[in-house]
Design a protein around this motif. Sequence first.
Motif, PDB file in Angstrom:
ATOM      1  N   LYS A 211      32.965 -18.543  -0.257  1.00 40.57           N
ATOM      2  CA  LYS A 211      32.065 -19.469  -0.956  1.00 40.57           C
ATOM      3  C   LYS A 211      32.269 -19.435  -2.476  1.00 40.57           C
ATOM      4  CE  LYS A 211      28.083 -16.659  -0.158  1.00 40.57           C
ATOM      5  NZ  LYS A 211      28.294 -16.390   1.194  1.00 40.57           N
ATOM      6  N   PHE A 212      32.809 -18.341  -2.990  1.00 42.85           N
ATOM      7  CA  PHE A 212      33.118 -18.261  -4.417  1.00 42.85           C
ATOM      8  C   PHE A 212      34.475 -18.887  -4.735  1.00 42.85           C
ATOM      9  CE2 PHE A 212      29.824 -15.045  -4.182  1.00 42.85           C
ATOM     10  CZ  PHE A 212      29.116 -15.276  -5.349  1.00 42.85           C
ATOM     11  N   ARG A 213      35.254 -19.159  -3.725  1.00 47.38           N
ATOM     12  CA  ARG A 213      36.563 -19.786  -3.904  1.00 47.38           C
ATOM     13  C   ARG A 213      36.457 -21.309  -3.903  1.00 47.38           C
ATOM     14  NH1 ARG A 213      38.719 -16.911  -6.621  1.00 47.38           N
ATOM     15  NH2 ARG A 213      38.743 -14.748  -6.080  1.00 47.38           N
ATOM     16  N   GLU A 214      35.411 -21.811  -3.254  1.00 48.22           N
ATOM     17  CA  GLU A 214      35.199 -23.259  -3.200  1.00 48.22           C
ATOM     18  C   GLU A 214      34.563 -23.705  -4.505  1.00 48.22           C
ATOM     19  OE1 GLU A 214      32.677 -23.417   0.195  1.00 48.22           O
ATOM     20  OE2 GLU A 214      34.296 -22.904   1.579  1.00 48.22           O
ATOM     21  N   ASP A 215      34.899 -24.876  -4.921  1.00 50.30           N
ATOM     22  CA  ASP A 215      34.337 -25.401  -6.164  1.00 50.30           C
ATOM     23  C   ASP A 215      32.905 -25.848  -5.909  1.00 50.30           C
ATOM     24  OD1 ASP A 215      34.404 -26.070  -8.837  1.00 50.30           O
ATOM     25  OD2 ASP A 215      35.026 -28.121  -8.429  1.00 50.30           O
ATOM     26  N   GLY A 216      31.978 -25.368  -6.690  1.00 48.83           N
ATOM     27  CA  GLY A 216      30.600 -25.762  -6.487  1.00 48.83           C
ATOM     28  C   GLY A 216      29.615 -24.800  -7.106  1.00 48.83           C
ATOM     29  N   PHE A 217      28.565 -24.539  -6.387  1.00 55.58           N
ATOM     30  CA  PHE A 217      27.440 -23.755  -6.882  1.00 55.58           C
ATOM     31  C   PHE A 217      27.799 -22.305  -7.204  1.00 55.58           C
ATOM     32  CE2 PHE A 217      23.847 -20.922  -5.959  1.00 55.58           C
ATOM     33  CZ  PHE A 217      22.952 -21.354  -6.924  1.00 55.58           C
TER      34      PHE A 217
END
Length: 105
Positions: free
Chosen positions: A32-38
């Motif tokens: 989830k930290f690798r995906e661009d976003g929150f």
Amino acid sequence: MSDRVKHRQSKASALAKDGTLNPAPEKIRDQKFREDGFFDPRDIVQVKYEMLRRIFLNKMSVTEVSNEYPVSRPTPRLIVRDQLKVDPSWREPGYWHEMNSEEGG
């Protein structure tokens, strides 16, 4: 320079000013930290929160979490003890296993 780049730089400056800038965000392996976003791997408070959430809510072992978040295995326990002021019985053998299995894990 794009507005997005400026925003990322200003956020990094704010995190550094507050003392919460993660010195090694590239080492975070949680997807989830690798995906661009929150989720921002530069925000050490958010990283620590997610690390503990994975232990308590997702029922991951401390070893598994230590692999996704590059910390030593004692680190989550020390955060629980020192920052969350949880009962120091975390030192007892089997404490983390029992905690993970209390809610049907």
